[in-house]
Scaffold this motif. Structure first.
Motif, PDB file in Angstrom:
ATOM      1  N   ILE A 329       4.989   1.676 -10.970  1.00 18.97           N
ATOM      2  CA  ILE A 329       4.374   1.601  -9.652  1.00 18.97           C
ATOM      3  C   ILE A 329       5.429   1.076  -8.690  1.00 18.97           C
ATOM      4  CG2 ILE A 329       2.513   0.614  -8.248  1.00 18.97           C
ATOM      5  CD1 ILE A 329       1.498   2.404 -10.488  1.00 18.97           C
ATOM      6  N   TYR A 330       5.561   1.707  -7.541  1.00 19.91           N
ATOM      7  CA  TYR A 330       6.572   1.307  -6.563  1.00 19.91           C
ATOM      8  C   TYR A 330       5.888   0.690  -5.342  1.00 19.91           C
ATOM      9  CZ  TYR A 330       9.659   3.912  -9.571  1.00 19.91           C
ATOM     10  OH  TYR A 330      10.353   4.337 -10.672  1.00 19.91           O
ATOM     11  N   VAL A 331       6.166  -0.600  -5.115  1.00 19.44           N
ATOM     12  CA  VAL A 331       5.574  -1.336  -3.993  1.00 19.44           C
ATOM     13  C   VAL A 331       6.618  -1.460  -2.890  1.00 19.44           C
ATOM     14  CG1 VAL A 331       4.599  -3.543  -3.233  1.00 19.44           C
ATOM     15  CG2 VAL A 331       3.997  -2.603  -5.485  1.00 19.44           C
ATOM     16  N   LEU A 332       6.209  -1.108  -1.678  1.00 20.98           N
ATOM     17  CA  LEU A 332       7.138  -1.105  -0.547  1.00 20.98           C
ATOM     18  C   LEU A 332       7.039  -2.414   0.242  1.00 20.98           C
ATOM     19  CD1 LEU A 332       6.639   2.546   0.799  1.00 20.98           C
ATOM     20  CD2 LEU A 332       7.995   1.724  -1.158  1.00 20.98           C
ATOM     21  N   ALA A 333       8.192  -2.912   0.664  1.00 25.58           N
ATOM     22  CA  ALA A 333       8.296  -4.037   1.594  1.00 25.58           C
ATOM     23  C   ALA A 333       7.543  -5.281   1.127  1.00 25.58           C
ATOM     24  CB  ALA A 333       7.810  -3.612   2.981  1.00 25.58           C
ATOM     25  N   GLU A 334       7.527  -5.495  -0.184  1.00 26.15           N
ATOM     26  CA  GLU A 334       6.875  -6.664  -0.772  1.00 26.15           C
ATOM     27  C   GLU A 334       5.386  -6.730  -0.420  1.00 26.15           C
ATOM     28  OE1 GLU A 334       9.060 -10.203   0.203  1.00 26.15           O
ATOM     29  OE2 GLU A 334      10.986  -9.237  -0.208  1.00 26.15           O
ATOM     30  N   GLY A 335       4.815  -5.585  -0.093  1.00 21.84           N
ATOM     31  CA  GLY A 335       3.410  -5.534   0.280  1.00 21.84           C
ATOM     32  C   GLY A 335       3.133  -5.981   1.700  1.00 21.84           C
TER      33      GLY A 335
END
Length: 417
Positions: A329-335
């Protein structure tokens, strides 16, 4: 602290970027000229907790032109543009903001702004006002009034007012028609897509894009994702908004079902734990997850860590969580706000209207704060309409006016078919 920024040497770069943004902010420019002549904020100290961007810089300079002393801190640890902060300090505006600051520094900066003893507070998310009320309740008595920029902050402030905790009146700038119909819809729609694409460089066309929440921000995001060729799914808890999404041509289903289908996910709800462990476990390998709501609580990142065996930064603004089931799973900008953390935030043209409301509301509050109760108020209609008229004029667009006969008809009940 007089100020706390990353590098004063970045000021010239920031000044040029502020100038570039100003070219697309004609309404605020007109207000700045008016403020410089009339000085409606003379002697007023304003404490602002906003995203430190080029558009915010133009607001701060407008308030200063009106006679105010302005102190600014960041409303999100990852949204600060360090060159803009340096440019404002060079203009004599104290700024307390460093991109990537930790939680301790973030709140130290908020307290530094409160140390200036503001008469007016200006918030984007209500962290400034909540800190003031929680830690310095006696100082809150010195504040005339405040403004709030975003949906999340308005929700928090209405809860404070409902509980009798709010100690001064606040105008919900977010709820102005010239704010949420444009900034939330067109600004969030474009800037969120911009942030996702900058972070990932992935193709949206042909993908399945899940939008969590169909408020004004969700509407804009769904519209822009579809415009890029994505097949859009909307998740909602409100039956009216869900029905509207269906009528607008989008698929609507629970997140539990959408999780299995989506390639991209983006939350824009203002609530917490919208995407949780059980959703992450259903996602396909390579799913990309982002948030464009104000706080990173919309994604249950702690739960995601619990079900992951490895986390690594694979590229700027992209963290790869390898789940115990082997999927990634790739999370962008630390959420955090992907449009500000991975891109530059809303286009100047829509922030022109939002910050025009902020500036005019500050001047209005100086005159009328003593008449108001300790609750959340809408933007005065005359300000909202004036901002719309000024924007149309700046765009060279003329509209019709009611004739005396039409005005009489609309205000009477005697005339029928």
């Amino acid at each position: 602290m007089e100020f706390h920024i990353k590098d004063p040497g970045l000021a010239e770069k920031g000044r040029l970027r502020i100038e570039w943004a100003a070219m697309d902010m004609p309404v605020l420019a007109r207000i700045r000229e008016e403020f410089a002549r009339e000085r409606p904020l003379s002697g007023i100290r304003i404490g602002a907790c906003l995203h430190v961007t080029t558009e915010t810089a133009n607001l701060a300079l407008t308030l200063k032109a009106g006679g105010a002393s302005v102190a600014l801190c960041a409303s999100n640890p990852l949204s600060t543009q360090d060159d803009v902060a340096a440019a404002l300090v060079a203009e004599g505006i104290p700024v307390f903001a460093i991109r990537g600051e930790d939680r301790e520094t973030y709140y130290a900066h908020i307290k530094a702004v409160l140390d200036t003893r503001p008469h007016l507070t200006m918030d984007d998310g209500a962290d400034l006002i909540s800190t003031l009320h929680a830690e310095r309740p006696e100082q809150a008595a010195e504040v005339l009034a405040g403004t709030e920029e975003t949906t999340t902050g308005v929700i928090r402030l209405r809860a404070m007012a409902r509980d009798g905790a709010l100690r001064y009146p606040v105008i919900a700038v977010n709820d102005a028609l010239t704010k949420h119909l444009f900034d939330n819809r067109y600004g969030t729609g474009q800037s969120t897509i911009d942030g996702i694409l900058r972070a990932t460089n992935r193709l949206l066309a042909g993908s399945i894009f899940v939008v969590a929440g169909y408020g004004w921000c969700g509407r804009g995001l769904a519209l822009r994702a579809r415009g890029m060729g994505a097949r859009v799914i909307v998740t909602e808890v409100d039956p009216l908004k869900a029905l509207e999404a269906v009528m607008d041509g989008f698929e609507v289903m629970p997140m539990e079902e959408a999780a299995e289908r989506g390639d991209f996910f983006c939350t824009v709800t203002g609530d917490l734990a919208v995407i949780r462990k059980e959703h992450f476990l259903r996602m396909k390998d390579g799913a990309i997850v982002a948030n464009s709501g104000h706080f990173n609580v919309e994604l249950d990142l702690e739960g995601l860590r619990e079900i992951s065996e490895r986390v690594r930064r694979i590229r700027d603004h992209v963290e790869e969580y390898t789940l115990k089931n082997g999927r990634r799973i790739y999370v962008l900008a630390e959420g955090r706000l992907v449009n500000l953390a991975a891109a530059e935030g809303h286009p100047s043209a829509v922030m022109d209207m939002s910050f025009a409301n902020q500036a005019l509301c500050c001047a209005w509050l100086v005159k009328h704060a003593s008449e108001l109760e300790k609750k959340v108020y809408p933007v005065p209609e005359e300000i909202d309409r004036r901002v719309a008229e000024m924007k149309l004029n700046a765009m060279g667009i003329r509209i019709d006016r009611l004739t005396p006969e039409q005005e009489k008809y609309l205000s009477s009940w005697e005339m029928g078919t």
